[in-house]
Structures are given as C-alpha cells and as structure tokens.
Write a protein that holds these residues in place. Structure first.
Motif, short mmCIF file in Angstrom:
data_model
loop_
_atom_site.label_atom_id
_atom_site.label_comp_id
_atom_site.label_asym_id
_atom_site.label_seq_id
_atom_site.Cartn_x
_atom_site.Cartn_y
_atom_site.Cartn_z
N TRP A 160 51.56 -40.11 -0.92
CA TRP A 160 50.90 -38.55 -0.83
C TRP A 160 51.61 -37.96 0.42
N LEU A 161 51.93 -38.62 1.67
CA LEU A 161 52.35 -38.06 2.53
C LEU A 161 53.86 -37.67 2.33
N VAL A 162 54.80 -38.22 1.51
CA VAL A 162 56.21 -38.05 1.08
C VAL A 162 56.11 -36.78 0.39
N LEU A 163 54.97 -36.61 -0.57
CA LEU A 163 55.07 -35.40 -1.44
C LEU A 163 54.72 -34.24 -0.41
N TYR A 164 53.52 -34.54 0.45
CA TYR A 164 53.38 -33.30 1.57
C TYR A 164 54.59 -32.97 2.36
N GLU A 165 55.48 -33.96 2.89
CA GLU A 165 56.49 -33.74 3.55
C GLU A 165 57.48 -32.77 2.66
#
Length: 303
Positions: A160-165
């Motif tokens: 989820w963090l990768v997608l948010y970045e």
C-alpha cells in the motif's frame, strides 16, 4: 517371470512428455492452489524443451492437463503466430495429440503470456498464465522467507505504501502490468504481467485460471467465481488503460486493448493486441460466417 516381462516397450517420450510422477505432483499442487486461492504453492519444476523464463511453468501445467480430446490455444502477448506461441502449440500437439486452434471459443486449454483474450471464457475452459515473477512482495521485501511470513500474517502494508508513493509523486498510480490484487479477500497475488486492462477479467470469472512460474517453482490459482480485487484506495478508483477511442487500423474495431505502432512521421497506428479477435472481425467484414464470442469490455468499458 522374466525382467523383460516387467518392462514396457521403449518409446521416445511419455504421453504429454512429462513422466507420470511429475504429473501426479503437479495435479496435487494444482488442487491445493485451487483450495487456497492466491496462495503460492511450491513444486518441483521439471525440465522441458524450452529455456526457463520462456513459459516453462505454463507449459508444465498444460502438459499435465492434456488429454487426447484437448483443444489448445497458445498466446504470446496477444499473438497466436509468434515464434514462441507457435512452437509451444506445435510441441503440445506433437506430444499429446491435442488439436491446435487460434480460436478462443474453440479452445479447452488456453496458455497465455501477458494477455487474457478479449472474448469471455466459459466454465469448461482453463486459462494457464505464464508467470516470470510470482512474488508481489519482492520489490518491498527481497528476503523471500520474510515475504512468506508477511503473506501468512496478511501484512501488505508495504505494498500500500508503494502505491501511495506513486500517487504522491506522479499524481496517479503508475503500476502497469502485474498489478497487485487481493484474491478471495485473503492473499495478494501478482496476476502475471498482464496489463491493468485484463485484471478485472479474473474477478468472478466463469473459468479456472492457473498461474505457474517454472523458474521460481511456484503455482497459484484463481478458481471460478472468486473475487479478485486490485489494491486501490477508496478515493482513487482503479483505472485501466485508456484505449476507448483507439481504433485498429486493420480491423476497424474500437474499444479494446491495442498495441501502439510508432510510424516514421512521428504518428502512431493501433492494432488489436488480441490478434485472432482482430482476424475474426476482418473475416466477418468480408461476409464470412464467423462466430465472435461475448466480450468482457464494450466500447472500452467493463460490462
């Protein structure tokens, strides 16, 4: 009793090329993968007459499922007539006596690299997807032992963090192929390097999908009528490639996934990625009797 009476006559290869022990193991692994949708099941990947990374996982599944009445279609990035697709199709026909076809509606087994056909698949059809890298967590956790623990804990926060970045840096999610997707509300999988356009085709589909990575020795599956939900934020909806207004220069078909063909003058032409789907439309325009199956998309939008 003599030793000769216990042995079988010599033959060049076993039916379906793989030995019976390999097929039994593959069947057990497939059944486990179906029982736990999206879960990566390890298996002993055998040697087949193509290089690892060129479809050995998908070929082993196809050879395991093969029977004399099978009708086999092989796709390479949408094309039926590429060297890889043609060679695999002819090999399967030679070692199993299966019928070769390029028609999606006629096939019982469809082995594909990077695409799902535009025509809907039925309950009696099996889709086999070749997977180069089955681990969705590899980009965020290179230690596979830790990654498996994260799968066990359903710990997908780093994804989820990768997608948010991507969203913060680019204003939109840049993940193209292999979009991480939640299967049956439990396991996140990478659905092969298929484009985002194809991921919704797996959700609640009528057909069984088996994904196999021969080099990585992993197999997983999406059974029929199983939810496959791409990871998306509540306020950022999932978007597929914007091909709604693209028209195939060969078949004049609009609203399906296209390949872009750059021209010398800097412009681009577009061609249907699903090659035989385009051929069907060309034949239909020439008044030939052609059966075109129902499609997932109409005018560039999912039904």
């Amino acid at each position: 009793m003599k030793l000769q009476e216990l042995t079988k006559p010599w033959v060049a290869f076993n039916y379906g090329f793989l030995d019976e022990s390999a097929k039994r193991e593959m069947r057990r692994r497939i059944l486990k993968a179906i029982a736990v949708p999206g879960y990566q099941v390890p298996y002993a990947s055998r040697e087949v007459p193509i290089a690892r990374g060129w479809g050995t996982g998908g070929l082993q599944v196809t050879l395991t499922l093969l029977k004399p009445t099978s009708v086999v279609k092989v796709i390479d990035q949408g094309s039926d007539d590429s060297v890889n697709a043609s060679s695999i199709r002819k090999f399967v026909a030679r070692v199993g006596g299966a019928v070769e076809t390029e028609d999606t509606t006629a096939a019982t087994i469809i082995q594909s690299r990077h695409r799902i056909p535009e025509e809907k698949l039925r309950e009696d059809q099996i889709l086999v997807l070749q997977v180069p890298d089955p681990e969705p967590l590899r980009a965020v956790q290179p230690d596979l032992s830790v990654a498996r623990e994260m799968h066990g804990d359903a710990d997908y926060g780093q994804l989820w963090l990768v997608l948010y970045e991507q969203l913060v840096k680019s204003g939109r999610i840049m993940q193209g192929s292999s979009y991480p997707s939640m299967v049956n509300g439990r396991h996140v999988m990478t659905p092969s390097p298929i484009p985002r356009w194809d991921v919704p085709k797996l959700n609640q589909a009528d057909h069984l999908t088996i994904l196999s990575a021969g080099r990585e020795k992993r197999i997983f599956a999406v059974p029929p009528y199983t939810s496959v939900e791409p990871l998306v934020f509540d306020d950022v909806p999932y978007r597929v490639e914007d091909h709604q207004d693209k028209t195939c220069y060969r078949s004049n078909v609009t609203g399906f996934f296209m390949n872009e063909l750059p021209q010398e003058d800097g412009s681009s032409r577009y061609e249907l990625s699903d090659s035989h789907f385009g051929v069907k439309h060309i034949r239909k325009s020439e008044a030939e009797p052609v059966e075109i199956g129902e499609t997932w998309y109409n005018n560039g939008k999912m039904d």
